[in-house]
Design an enzyme around this catalytic site. Structure first.
Site, PDB file in Angstrom:
ATOM      1  N   THR A 158       0.868  -1.198   0.000  1.00 56.07           N
ATOM      2  CA  THR A 158       0.000   0.000   0.000  1.00 56.07           C
ATOM      3  C   THR A 158       0.894   1.234   0.000  1.00 56.07           C
ATOM      4  O   THR A 158       1.379   1.646  -1.038  1.00 56.07           O
ATOM      5  CB  THR A 158      -0.963   0.005   1.206  1.00 56.07           C
ATOM      6  OG1 THR A 158      -0.228  -0.135   2.417  1.00 56.07           O
ATOM      7  CG2 THR A 158      -1.974  -1.112   1.091  1.00 56.07           C
ATOM      8  N   LYS A 184       3.907  -7.029   3.633  1.00 57.42           N
ATOM      9  CA  LYS A 184       3.669  -5.613   3.422  1.00 57.42           C
ATOM     10  C   LYS A 184       3.451  -4.997   4.797  1.00 57.42           C
ATOM     11  O   LYS A 184       3.048  -5.673   5.753  1.00 57.42           O
ATOM     12  CB  LYS A 184       2.483  -5.361   2.504  1.00 57.42           C
ATOM     13  CG  LYS A 184       1.142  -5.843   2.958  1.00 57.42           C
ATOM     14  CD  LYS A 184       0.395  -4.867   3.815  1.00 57.42           C
ATOM     15  CE  LYS A 184       0.329  -3.516   3.117  1.00 57.42           C
ATOM     16  NZ  LYS A 184      -0.199  -2.513   4.091  1.00 57.42           N
ATOM     17  N   THR A 195       1.443  -9.658  11.745  1.00 56.92           N
ATOM     18  CA  THR A 195       1.577  -8.300  11.240  1.00 56.92           C
ATOM     19  C   THR A 195       0.563  -8.038  10.155  1.00 56.92           C
ATOM     20  O   THR A 195      -0.272  -8.863   9.846  1.00 56.92           O
ATOM     21  CB  THR A 195       2.970  -8.043  10.685  1.00 56.92           C
ATOM     22  OG1 THR A 195       3.073  -6.649  10.409  1.00 56.92           O
ATOM     23  CG2 THR A 195       3.187  -8.800   9.397  1.00 56.92           C
ATOM     24  N   GLU A 281       5.882   3.991   7.565  1.00 62.84           N
ATOM     25  CA  GLU A 281       5.447   5.204   6.883  1.00 62.84           C
ATOM     26  C   GLU A 281       6.334   6.386   7.250  1.00 62.84           C
ATOM     27  O   GLU A 281       6.452   6.764   8.413  1.00 62.84           O
ATOM     28  CB  GLU A 281       3.981   5.505   7.206  1.00 62.84           C
ATOM     29  CG  GLU A 281       3.051   4.594   6.415  1.00 62.84           C
ATOM     30  CD  GLU A 281       1.579   4.773   6.739  1.00 62.84           C
ATOM     31  OE1 GLU A 281       0.761   4.417   5.894  1.00 62.84           O
ATOM     32  OE2 GLU A 281       1.274   5.272   7.831  1.00 62.84           O
ATOM     33  N   ASN A 403      -0.186  10.438   6.680  1.00 63.66           N
ATOM     34  CA  ASN A 403      -1.375  10.070   7.427  1.00 63.66           C
ATOM     35  C   ASN A 403      -2.373  11.199   7.634  1.00 63.66           C
ATOM     36  O   ASN A 403      -3.485  10.967   8.082  1.00 63.66           O
ATOM     37  CB  ASN A 403      -0.979   9.441   8.761  1.00 63.66           C
ATOM     38  CG  ASN A 403      -0.478   8.038   8.541  1.00 63.66           C
ATOM     39  OD1 ASN A 403      -1.209   7.208   8.020  1.00 63.66           O
ATOM     40  ND2 ASN A 403       0.772   7.807   8.868  1.00 63.66           N
ATOM     41  N   THR A 408      -8.209  10.941   1.832  1.00 67.57           N
ATOM     42  CA  THR A 408      -8.782  11.923   0.909  1.00 67.57           C
ATOM     43  C   THR A 408      -7.907  12.146  -0.302  1.00 67.57           C
ATOM     44  O   THR A 408      -6.851  11.546  -0.438  1.00 67.57           O
ATOM     45  CB  THR A 408      -8.990  13.253   1.640  1.00 67.57           C
ATOM     46  OG1 THR A 408      -7.832  13.559   2.402  1.00 67.57           O
ATOM     47  CG2 THR A 408     -10.173  13.155   2.568  1.00 67.57           C
TER      48      THR A 408
END
Lengths: 408, 408
Positions: A158, A184, A195, A281, A403, A408
């Site tokens: 992702t 992932k 995970t 991230e 994040n 959106t």
């Protein structure tokens, strides 16, 4: 873990163990042209095991996979990214079962042979027309070759920046057995029993119960020891399938090569877990926290996870700031027994605290070390024999950027 | 809590309750010319109470304050910012006791009458020459007037952007009694028994044990319900002093006006706690999470704190993203009993989830609401009678910037 017990297969992936094919393609769940649908299929009924998130709100696919795994065997696992199919109610359940049914139909399997996994945004229904037409195209794209494994690895990502895969080779009864995995991660990573998503294959002969026991024990020391942001996902799942093609004598804890197999198995999990942490991230580096001298391994794990999860420690690592005060503050709030007068802390090889007292150190040397892409924080409590290692990453502007605008 | 039981004193602060003077000045612990040393002194021995951090690594001043408070009275509390005097070993303890001794000497008090508090960086020794020469200048700067209270409020701040203070007036035995407080917060905020630093004054007649009971009960519902980053500090301390100058009949839970006094007391704590959350490091808004329908208040508190502490929820609030999936994922990992089919979630008045099913809503309306400076997330579990409110803030680029470079 000794490196001599096993060796890495360069360029190996989930189809390197004998008996596995893979595929991955773009069916339209992701906005860009990246792969978002994948499958791994085993030539024969594979002994299989899985661990799942402990989040109470479990996504629909987990229920389907539990159902398929109830007899301890699987032939295939189908996975989509771009949509988690979580908190989607009865329609979500129907969709997950429909994914299983269509995959079974296209691959000529029983429904019970197929596991399902999903990852992505929570609370939106799957665009099933796209999923089903994607599944229809899977058989034509299946293959044993590395590029098919690559397509699968890409299909499960992702916000991940890099794919995570590894394949090891270990000798069992003088036969080369392979263990491979793909995972992932990226965000909502604070696994509890498994995970985000990980898939492992092996050609070893191993019964499902031995595989399940090994998986559970290993995930507690690997996947369950990483954190990106302290948030446990609704979709965490790790599935392992064993084809038995290697032809070794059945592996159980009594087998003379069990230790070697378990070590290789653990290395695969550890590698994937670290890769997820490093690619958290927005992360710029892998942070490893090693705790020794705790009252027990469990206690060491709790302390290591508290330190690795501290936003202040993570921010300091991003800034390459040798702010050990935040480390000891995290140790002190972990809720575990600690002698407040006997704590040593090192950053890499740089001693910053001995017997809970600051030790003068060269700030320039520390800065250079902390600027590296891997930072190791060592905490020795001198209070017992318990030890643990946890992995995480730094907290960066990019984590916030990613994040603040995910949905959106 | 009814507003009719008490009213706010406009411009009031810690010297508004009768019998208290304050001072604040710059002694040189902060690099800029901001105040970094302050004192509150009571004209008479004040009934006093305190709560402290539960972090195992407690800073040296906490030990000194515990010692001073052992008889339930205080005359003064001295506080420095810019250095936490934590993890500083025996020298740190000596320094904290020296701060107490010099403050007592300069103000003509017994050492046992003085509490000590510190906040700032961990692991560095206090520059005691600066602290002691600063304490020497305190008596000349003391006063009952608002500008002295202002100087004190400024002296306790670190990365705070705004001072936090409030004063209420409540009728007890027909007499106007005052309760005031000042606090600092900003980072390493996940209080457990008390917050970073808060100081309260009242002119009520109230014995120390009643004050301590009220303080403990109230902090559990106010200061202990806020989080900025999940990190519990080594220096959290809340001290309250009661001068008794108001001349009311002694306040205990049996007093007819106890309820009014307790409500005002709680409002002061709640106001300061919210102010700390709103001014969390890098924050652009206050986030309030209200949980109802939990099995117990304790359970509701745990769930509310899990949601308010979620990095993903906090990032979404920064981005004004109505990402309720992250809210429900946090509810599901809180470790508390939840019926996964009966959860309602609202963002302000916007219903986004009913009976755990997504409800279509106007994204534009949600965006406008979430862009505001106060966001309320309501989670109704429909599972019991327990309820709680927690306060926090969004996770922003500035939080990372501030904490990547705090020490250097």
């Amino acid at each position: 873990m000794s490196d001599q017990l096993f060796k890495q297969v360069q360029g190996g992936s989930v189809t390197t163990p004998s008996g596995f094919q893979a595929a991955g393609l773009h069916c339209g769940l992701k906005k860009t042209e990246r792969n978002d649908l994948g499958v791994i299929i085993c030539d024969v009924p594979a002994a299989a095991a899985a661990v799942y998130t402990t989040n109470l709100f479990q996504a629909a696919p987990l229920q389907v996979t539990r159902d398929s795994l109830s007899n301890g065997t699987l032939r295939a696992v189908v996975v989509n990214s771009g949509n988690a199919n979580a908190c989607t109610g009865q329609q979500g359940e129907q969709d997950a079962y429909a994914m299983r049914a269509e995959t079974a139909r296209q691959l000529g399997l029983d429904e019970q042979d197929v596991a399902v996994a999903s990852t992505g945004v929570i609370g939106e229904l799957l665009k099933m027309d796209r999923v089903l037409s994607g599944i229809e195209r899977l058989p034509a794209t299946l293959g044993y070759e590395p590029d098919h494994a690559e397509a699968f690895c890409q299909s499960i990502l992702t916000t991940d920046l890099v794919k995570k895969e590894i394949c090891l080779q270990v000798e069992v009864n003088g036969i080369d057995v392979h263990i491979a995995g793909a995972a992932k991660g990226s965000g909502m990573i604070h696994p509890n029993m498994a995970t985000m998503l990980a898939f492992m294959t092996t050609d070893a002969v191993i019964p499902a119960d031995a595989l399940q026991g090994l998986l559970r024990d290993t995930t507690d020391r690997t996947f369950n020891m990483i954190t990106v942001d302290g948030d446990t996902s609704t979709n965490d799942m790790l599935v392992v399938m064993a084809s038995g093609h290697a032809g070794n004598l059945e592996l159980t804890p009594e087998h003379e090569d069990w230790e070697a197999f378990a070590a290789a198995f653990r290395h695969v999990c550890e590698h994937l877990a670290q890769a997820i942490a490093r690619d958290g991230e927005g992360a710029t580096k892998l942070v490893e926290v090693q705790v020794t001298g705790a009252v027990s391994d469990l206690s060491a794990r709790a302390i290591a996870k508290t330190v690795i999860g501290s936003s202040l420690v993570k921010s300091a690592m991003f800034g390459a700031d040798a702010n050990w005060g935040r480390v000891i503050a995290a140790v002190g709030r972990a809720g575990e027994p600690v002698d407040v007068n006997t704590v040593d802390i090192r950053l890499g090889d740089i001693v910053v605290l001995t017997a809970s007292r600051p030790v003068p150190f060269d700030e320039e040397v520390a800065l250079e070390y902390l600027k590296g892409d891997t930072v190791r924080i060592t905490v020795d409590l001198h209070y017992g024999e318990g030890q643990a290692i946890a992995w995480g990453c730094d907290l960066t502007y990019d984590y916030v950027r990613i994040n603040a605008a995910y949905r959106t």
